[in-house]
Design an enzyme around this catalytic site. Structure first.
Site, PDB file in Angstrom:
ATOM      1  N   ASN A 115      -4.168 -29.434 -35.643  1.00 29.97           N
ATOM      2  CA  ASN A 115      -3.965 -30.049 -36.959  1.00 29.97           C
ATOM      3  C   ASN A 115      -4.842 -29.366 -37.815  1.00 29.97           C
ATOM      4  O   ASN A 115      -6.291 -29.470 -37.692  1.00 29.97           O
ATOM      5  CB  ASN A 115      -4.499 -31.852 -36.739  1.00 29.97           C
ATOM      6  CG  ASN A 115      -4.766 -32.362 -38.033  1.00 29.97           C
ATOM      7  OD1 ASN A 115      -4.313 -31.945 -39.010  1.00 29.97           O
ATOM      8  ND2 ASN A 115      -5.315 -33.497 -37.840  1.00 29.97           N
ATOM      9  N   LYS A 157      -5.313 -29.892 -40.875  1.00 28.70           N
ATOM     10  CA  LYS A 157      -6.128 -30.528 -42.104  1.00 28.70           C
ATOM     11  C   LYS A 157      -6.001 -29.986 -43.383  1.00 28.70           C
ATOM     12  O   LYS A 157      -4.823 -29.418 -43.551  1.00 28.70           O
ATOM     13  CB  LYS A 157      -7.387 -30.898 -41.658  1.00 28.70           C
ATOM     14  CG  LYS A 157      -7.590 -31.601 -40.318  1.00 28.70           C
ATOM     15  CD  LYS A 157      -8.978 -32.250 -40.049  1.00 28.70           C
ATOM     16  CE  LYS A 157      -8.919 -32.668 -38.355  1.00 28.70           C
ATOM     17  NZ  LYS A 157     -10.101 -33.430 -38.111  1.00 28.70           N
ATOM     18  N   HIS A 163      -3.872 -40.686 -38.640  1.00 26.16           N
ATOM     19  CA  HIS A 163      -4.993 -39.830 -38.391  1.00 26.16           C
ATOM     20  C   HIS A 163      -6.159 -40.863 -38.852  1.00 26.16           C
ATOM     21  O   HIS A 163      -5.782 -41.545 -40.074  1.00 26.16           O
ATOM     22  CB  HIS A 163      -4.957 -38.713 -38.807  1.00 26.16           C
ATOM     23  CG  HIS A 163      -6.140 -37.590 -38.488  1.00 26.16           C
ATOM     24  ND1 HIS A 163      -7.266 -37.884 -39.081  1.00 26.16           N
ATOM     25  CD2 HIS A 163      -6.298 -36.876 -37.486  1.00 26.16           C
ATOM     26  CE1 HIS A 163      -8.288 -37.197 -38.273  1.00 26.16           C
ATOM     27  NE2 HIS A 163      -7.280 -36.614 -37.244  1.00 26.16           N
ATOM     28  N   GLU A 214      -8.573 -39.846 -40.515  1.00 26.34           N
ATOM     29  CA  GLU A 214      -8.801 -39.616 -41.708  1.00 26.34           C
ATOM     30  C   GLU A 214      -8.108 -40.281 -42.866  1.00 26.34           C
ATOM     31  O   GLU A 214      -8.626 -40.416 -43.786  1.00 26.34           O
ATOM     32  CB  GLU A 214      -8.968 -38.153 -41.946  1.00 26.34           C
ATOM     33  CG  GLU A 214     -10.021 -37.498 -41.204  1.00 26.34           C
ATOM     34  CD  GLU A 214     -10.107 -36.086 -40.421  1.00 26.34           C
ATOM     35  OE1 GLU A 214      -9.191 -35.309 -41.363  1.00 26.34           O
ATOM     36  OE2 GLU A 214     -10.961 -35.793 -39.722  1.00 26.34           O
ATOM     37  N   GLU A 256      -8.101 -40.612 -30.299  1.00 27.56           N
ATOM     38  CA  GLU A 256      -8.934 -39.790 -31.103  1.00 27.56           C
ATOM     39  C   GLU A 256     -10.237 -40.712 -31.481  1.00 27.56           C
ATOM     40  O   GLU A 256     -10.128 -41.349 -32.586  1.00 27.56           O
ATOM     41  CB  GLU A 256      -8.486 -38.937 -32.226  1.00 27.56           C
ATOM     42  CG  GLU A 256      -7.256 -38.182 -32.003  1.00 27.56           C
ATOM     43  CD  GLU A 256      -7.152 -37.389 -33.101  1.00 27.56           C
ATOM     44  OE1 GLU A 256      -7.483 -35.988 -32.929  1.00 27.56           O
ATOM     45  OE2 GLU A 256      -7.082 -37.691 -34.262  1.00 27.56           O
ATOM     46  N   GLY A 315     -14.472 -33.812 -35.219  1.00 25.44           N
ATOM     47  CA  GLY A 315     -15.533 -32.855 -35.813  1.00 25.44           C
ATOM     48  C   GLY A 315     -16.954 -32.885 -35.650  1.00 25.44           C
ATOM     49  O   GLY A 315     -17.656 -32.606 -36.646  1.00 25.44           O
ATOM     50  N   SER A 375     -13.109 -32.942 -30.974  1.00 22.10           N
ATOM     51  CA  SER A 375     -13.952 -32.120 -30.578  1.00 22.10           C
ATOM     52  C   SER A 375     -13.478 -31.192 -29.377  1.00 22.10           C
ATOM     53  O   SER A 375     -14.522 -30.698 -28.627  1.00 22.10           O
ATOM     54  CB  SER A 375     -15.492 -32.552 -30.218  1.00 22.10           C
ATOM     55  OG  SER A 375     -15.876 -33.011 -31.721  1.00 22.10           O
ATOM     56  N   GLY A 381      -8.507 -29.906 -34.029  1.00 20.99           N
ATOM     57  CA  GLY A 381      -8.778 -29.981 -35.333  1.00 20.99           C
ATOM     58  C   GLY A 381      -9.231 -28.653 -35.702  1.00 20.99           C
ATOM     59  O   GLY A 381      -8.426 -27.335 -35.594  1.00 20.99           O
ATOM     60  N   GLY A 382     -10.572 -28.546 -35.660  1.00 21.36           N
ATOM     61  CA  GLY A 382     -11.272 -27.008 -35.924  1.00 21.36           C
ATOM     62  C   GLY A 382     -11.004 -26.076 -34.927  1.00 21.36           C
ATOM     63  O   GLY A 382     -10.676 -25.104 -35.510  1.00 21.36           O
TER      64      GLY A 382
END
Ligand code: PGA
Length: 252
Positions: free
Chosen positions: A11, A13, A96, A98, A166, A172, A211, A232-233
């Site tokens: 993802n 983002k 999600h 967020e 999640e 993150g 993470s 994500g990251g």
């Protein structure tokens, strides 16, 4: 009982400009040269979907991070599931944390978005997860199972539904739950899916997200009822993401 084929999904983002397309080409080459024992998906921002689909990097599916619950109309700035499907995407993330936090998306809204995704033939990746306060209060299982029950639409089938667990506090932050905590939640999710879909519930993929990186992927992906990751990251760079994909080389 065989587990469903794992999916490692990225993802991006609100990250990625045109130049980032090179990461998908790199990822595709890494998979071609070294292999992948799981399915691989990247969900870039809407602005990049067409570019990435055009690359025809056949080892990497391209999906979207969200969709509107309606198919068209007066919704300035929104994108419909039909528009996403029209670009050749078969996966849409909905709910999600967020989106739930930044845009006030309720379970009811998430459910309508998942239904929209499924109505155009896409698979909805429905995200759920508890906050740190909820975990500390011992309510993680209660919150997650309630979110799932309220977010899965009537149109859901085994083939068009994926759940992503999640924990909000793990996203993150570099913090992850213990393998034991992940196992406990994923088992609870599996039980909800079995209650809803019968034996078919065993074939719905339940992803873990929060993470995930190359150094913890093997431990997290080896947990029972974990059928892949939502990342994500660590999905932004091809090498980092491939490090997670290759954890599956060691998982039987
Ligand atoms: P992270 O994000 O891997 O950067 O923690 C996960 C997610 O939000 O899907």
């Amino acid at each position: 009982m065989t587990a469903p084929k794992a999916l490692v999904a990225g993802n991006w983002k609100m990250n990625g400009l045109k130049a980032s397309a090179s990461e998908i080409s790199k990822l595709n080459t890494l998979i071609l040269e070294k292999g992948a024992k799981c399915d691989v998906l990247i969900c870039p921002p809407y602005t990049m979907i067409n570019i990435l689909v055009s690359l025809k990097a056949i080892n990497v599916s391209i999906g979207a991070q969200d969709c509107h619950m309606n198919m068209s109309g007066a919704h300035t700035g929104d994108i419909s599931a039909e528009m996403i499907s029209d670009l050749g995407c078969d996966f849409i993330i909905v709910g999600h944390s967020e989106r739930r936090a930044d845009h006030g998306e309720t379970n009811e809204i998430v459910k309508a978005k998942a239904a929209a995704a499924q109505s155009v033939g896409a698979t909805a990746i429905i995200c759920v997860g508890e906050t740190i306060e909820e975990r500390k209060a011992g309510k993680a299982l209660e919150i997650v199972t309630a979110q799932i029950k309220a977010s899965i639409p009537e149109s859901a089938k085994v083939e068009n539904t994926i759940i992503a667990y999640e924990p909000v506090w793990a996203i993150g932050t570099g913090h992850t739950p213990t393998a034991g905590d992940v196992e406990e939640v994923h088992l609870a999710v599996r039980e909800v899916l079995r209650a809803r879909f019968g034996d078919g519930g065993n074939n719905i993929r339940i992803l873990y997200g929060g993470s995930v990186k190359a150094s913890n992927a093997l431990e997290l992906m080896s947990v029972k009822n974990v059928n892949g990751a939502l990342v994500g990251g660590a999905s932004l760079k091809a090498e980092d993401f491939y490090g997670i994909i290759s954890a599956y080389d060691k998982i039987g």
